[in-house]
Design a protein around this motif. Structure first.
Motif, PDB file in Angstrom:
ATOM      1  N   ASP A 138      40.091  34.794  39.261  1.00 32.96           N
ATOM      2  CA  ASP A 138      39.920  35.545  40.507  1.00 32.96           C
ATOM      3  C   ASP A 138      40.616  36.900  40.433  1.00 32.96           C
ATOM      4  O   ASP A 138      40.121  37.889  40.979  1.00 32.96           O
ATOM      5  N   GLU A 139      41.737  36.947  39.761  1.00 38.32           N
ATOM      6  CA  GLU A 139      42.519  38.187  39.644  1.00 38.32           C
ATOM      7  C   GLU A 139      41.851  39.197  38.712  1.00 38.32           C
ATOM      8  O   GLU A 139      41.888  40.396  38.966  1.00 38.32           O
ATOM      9  N   HIS A 140      41.208  38.723  37.638  1.00 39.95           N
ATOM     10  CA  HIS A 140      40.754  39.626  36.586  1.00 39.95           C
ATOM     11  C   HIS A 140      39.247  39.764  36.430  1.00 39.95           C
ATOM     12  O   HIS A 140      38.777  40.736  35.843  1.00 39.95           O
ATOM     13  N   ALA A 141      38.467  38.821  36.912  1.00 39.53           N
ATOM     14  CA  ALA A 141      37.014  38.898  36.722  1.00 39.53           C
ATOM     15  C   ALA A 141      36.377  39.731  37.818  1.00 39.53           C
ATOM     16  O   ALA A 141      36.863  39.769  38.949  1.00 39.53           O
ATOM     17  N   MET A 142      35.294  40.414  37.511  1.00 36.95           N
ATOM     18  CA  MET A 142      34.511  41.187  38.475  1.00 36.95           C
ATOM     19  C   MET A 142      35.368  42.195  39.236  1.00 36.95           C
ATOM     20  O   MET A 142      35.166  42.429  40.408  1.00 36.95           O
ATOM     21  N   GLY A 143      36.343  42.778  38.583  1.00 37.82           N
ATOM     22  CA  GLY A 143      37.178  43.785  39.227  1.00 37.82           C
ATOM     23  C   GLY A 143      38.367  43.201  39.950  1.00 37.82           C
ATOM     24  O   GLY A 143      39.245  43.933  40.381  1.00 37.82           O
ATOM     25  N   GLY A 144      38.437  41.896  40.114  1.00 33.55           N
ATOM     26  CA  GLY A 144      39.585  41.252  40.726  1.00 33.55           C
ATOM     27  C   GLY A 144      39.861  41.736  42.133  1.00 33.55           C
ATOM     28  O   GLY A 144      38.962  42.086  42.889  1.00 33.55           O
ATOM     29  N   GLY A 153      36.799  51.126  43.284  1.00 33.77           N
ATOM     30  CA  GLY A 153      35.961  50.032  43.748  1.00 33.77           C
ATOM     31  C   GLY A 153      35.584  49.129  42.603  1.00 33.77           C
ATOM     32  O   GLY A 153      36.386  48.900  41.719  1.00 33.77           O
ATOM     33  N   TRP A 154      34.387  48.652  42.592  1.00 38.28           N
ATOM     34  CA  TRP A 154      33.949  47.721  41.563  1.00 38.28           C
ATOM     35  C   TRP A 154      34.092  48.297  40.174  1.00 38.28           C
ATOM     36  O   TRP A 154      33.870  49.455  39.950  1.00 38.28           O
ATOM     37  N   ARG A 155      34.453  47.434  39.247  1.00 42.35           N
ATOM     38  CA  ARG A 155      34.564  47.712  37.811  1.00 42.35           C
ATOM     39  C   ARG A 155      35.621  48.744  37.440  1.00 42.35           C
ATOM     40  O   ARG A 155      35.665  49.186  36.323  1.00 42.35           O
ATOM     41  N   HIS A 156      36.476  49.152  38.332  1.00 46.37           N
ATOM     42  CA  HIS A 156      37.513  50.122  37.980  1.00 46.37           C
ATOM     43  C   HIS A 156      38.726  49.382  37.483  1.00 46.37           C
ATOM     44  O   HIS A 156      39.375  48.660  38.216  1.00 46.37           O
ATOM     45  N   ARG A 157      39.010  49.501  36.210  1.00 49.21           N
ATOM     46  CA  ARG A 157      40.169  48.838  35.603  1.00 49.21           C
ATOM     47  C   ARG A 157      41.016  49.882  34.926  1.00 49.21           C
ATOM     48  O   ARG A 157      40.531  50.851  34.389  1.00 49.21           O
ATOM     49  N   SER A 158      42.309  49.671  34.903  1.00 51.69           N
ATOM     50  CA  SER A 158      43.188  50.612  34.203  1.00 51.69           C
ATOM     51  C   SER A 158      43.589  50.069  32.867  1.00 51.69           C
ATOM     52  O   SER A 158      43.387  48.956  32.546  1.00 51.69           O
TER      53      SER A 158
END
Length: 158
Positions: A138-144, A153-158
């Motif tokens: 839940d924390e890491h999939a689909m942008g968490g 928003g969606w898909r933004h990961r650092s």
């Protein structure tokens, strides 16, 4: 005072003409301002996707029994590779307004069908996880918790 206004007007006119000329002579850039080819961008996106999925796999610490479900889930959610053939915008613009809307609805239904397939695979995989693994997923999939599409928003990961 009238001379001052004329000078400002002439200055803005010259700046506008220079900007228009610079825009006409600038090299054609891609959609995002770069000149990278579609294949290069697609390869980079695929590489980033693979890294995110590998990181999620490592964080989940899957058991041997869960690996088959992970493999099925990955096969279902993998983004499709673009074949380079994009819809013809010129033909789309020439369509009547009702035909354009009909085409847009058709494309939305195709995306929705893909998402439904992905949901089915995700639900099957999610059911195989322990409570701790579900929290990680839940924390890491689909942008968490930060969302997952675009900046902020969606898909933004650092």
């Amino acid at each position: 005072m009238n001379v001052f206004r004329k000078s400002i007007l002439i200055g803005f006119t010259v700046l506008g003409m220079a900007a228009a000329h610079a825009q006409d002579t600038a090299p054609a850039a891609g959609r995002h301002g770069d000149t990278a080819s579609m294949e290069q961008r697609q390869a980079k996106m695929s590489e980033m996707y693979a890294k995110r999925q590998a990181k999620l796999h490592d964080l989940l610490k899957l058991t041997a029994q869960q690996e088959a479900a992970w493999t099925n889930y990955q096969a279902a959610i993998k983004p499709p590779m673009r074949n380079g053939a994009r819809p013809d915008r010129a033909a789309f613009v020439k369509m009547s307004a009702p035909d354009r809307l009909s085409k847009m609805i058709e494309m939305t239904k195709q995306r929705e069908a893909t998402m439904q397939t992905q949901l089915t695979a995700m639900t099957a995989f999610y059911g195989q996880l322990t409570a701790e693994q579900k929290a990680v997923f839940d924390e890491h999939a689909m942008g968490g918790k930060r969302g997952g599409h675009g900046r902020g928003g969606w898909r933004h990961r650092s």
